[in-house]
Design an enzyme around this catalytic site. Structure first.
Site, PDB file in Angstrom:
ATOM      1  CG  HIS A   5     -32.936  65.933-105.120  1.00  0.00           C
ATOM      2  ND1 HIS A   5     -31.538  66.121-104.890  1.00  0.00           N
ATOM      3  CD2 HIS A   5     -33.601  66.923-105.279  1.00  0.00           C
ATOM      4  CE1 HIS A   5     -31.647  67.461-105.264  1.00  0.00           C
ATOM      5  NE2 HIS A   5     -32.934  67.416-105.643  1.00  0.00           N
ATOM      6  NE  ARG A   9     -41.847  75.433-105.497  1.00  0.00           N
ATOM      7  CZ  ARG A   9     -40.775  75.527-106.621  1.00  0.00           C
ATOM      8  NH1 ARG A   9     -41.031  74.592-107.519  1.00  0.00           N
ATOM      9  NH2 ARG A   9     -39.758  76.037-106.877  1.00  0.00           N
ATOM     10  CD  GLU A  57     -34.576  70.298-102.149  1.00  0.00           C
ATOM     11  OE1 GLU A  57     -34.651  71.325-102.491  1.00  0.00           O
ATOM     12  OE2 GLU A  57     -33.901  69.042-103.044  1.00  0.00           O
ATOM     13  CG  ASN A  61     -40.746  77.925-100.720  1.00  0.00           C
ATOM     14  OD1 ASN A  61     -39.069  78.671-101.075  1.00  0.00           O
ATOM     15  ND2 ASN A  61     -41.143  77.076-102.181  1.00  0.00           N
ATOM     16  CG  HIS A  75     -47.309  59.250-111.154  1.00  0.00           C
ATOM     17  ND1 HIS A  75     -47.466  58.739-112.718  1.00  0.00           N
ATOM     18  CD2 HIS A  75     -46.672  58.252-111.005  1.00  0.00           C
ATOM     19  CE1 HIS A  75     -47.564  58.187-112.911  1.00  0.00           C
ATOM     20  NE2 HIS A  75     -46.338  57.021-112.311  1.00  0.00           N
ATOM     21  CD  GLU A 123     -47.431  53.382-111.097  1.00  0.00           C
ATOM     22  OE1 GLU A 123     -48.188  53.096-111.399  1.00  0.00           O
ATOM     23  OE2 GLU A 123     -46.962  54.615-111.672  1.00  0.00           O
TER      24      GLU A 123
END
Length: 142
Positions: A5, A9, A57, A61, A75, A123
């Protein structure tokens, strides 16, 4: 070894889940909450994710609404059957096209760029209709 993965964030987990599922056609594979350490995770992907494909993922936070991307991040790239049709679909779903489809500078591969709600670039790379990337392309033309 296997690519599992990529983690991004995000400042608003639900907004990002909505973008990746409703605008880009990914599937929400699973979510987890960690109250002790105050973060939430969402894993998204195509074709059920691992092991067939790597996952995305999204990490929230708690209480952090914005991140500085710095100058190292580039990207994420997704293969699509038709970059022009994909951009029409994304635009109709409320997504932002930051580079209209067309040949890459100095080449003939058709690409486009989309920007997610947190400013990350995605992209879109047009792939031949018979490639594995196009088999379940949720952004292909109808």
């Amino acid at each position: 070894m296997q690519f599992l993965h990529t983690m991004l964030r995000v400042g608003n987990l639900q907004r990002s889940i909505d973008f990746y599922t409703q605008v880009l056609g990914m599937q929400l594979l699973r979510t987890t909450e960690n109250p002790q350490y105050q973060y939430s995770l969402a894993f998204l992907g195509f074709e059920g994710g691992n092991p067939a494909q790597a996952e995305l993922e999204l990490t929230y936070n708690w209480g952090t609404e914005h991140y500085d991307h710095g100058n190292a991040y580039g990207h994420i790239a997704l293969g699509v059957t038709d970059a022009y049709a994909a951009c029409d679909t994304i635009r109709a779903a409320g997504g932002t096209i930051s580079r209209e489809p067309g040949p890459v500078q100095g080449g003939s591969t058709v690409i486009a760029f989309v920007t997610d709600p947190d400013g990350y670039k995605i992209e879109l790379i047009q792939r031949p209709a018979d490639s594995a990337a196009s088999a379940d392309d949720p952004l292909r033309s109808a």
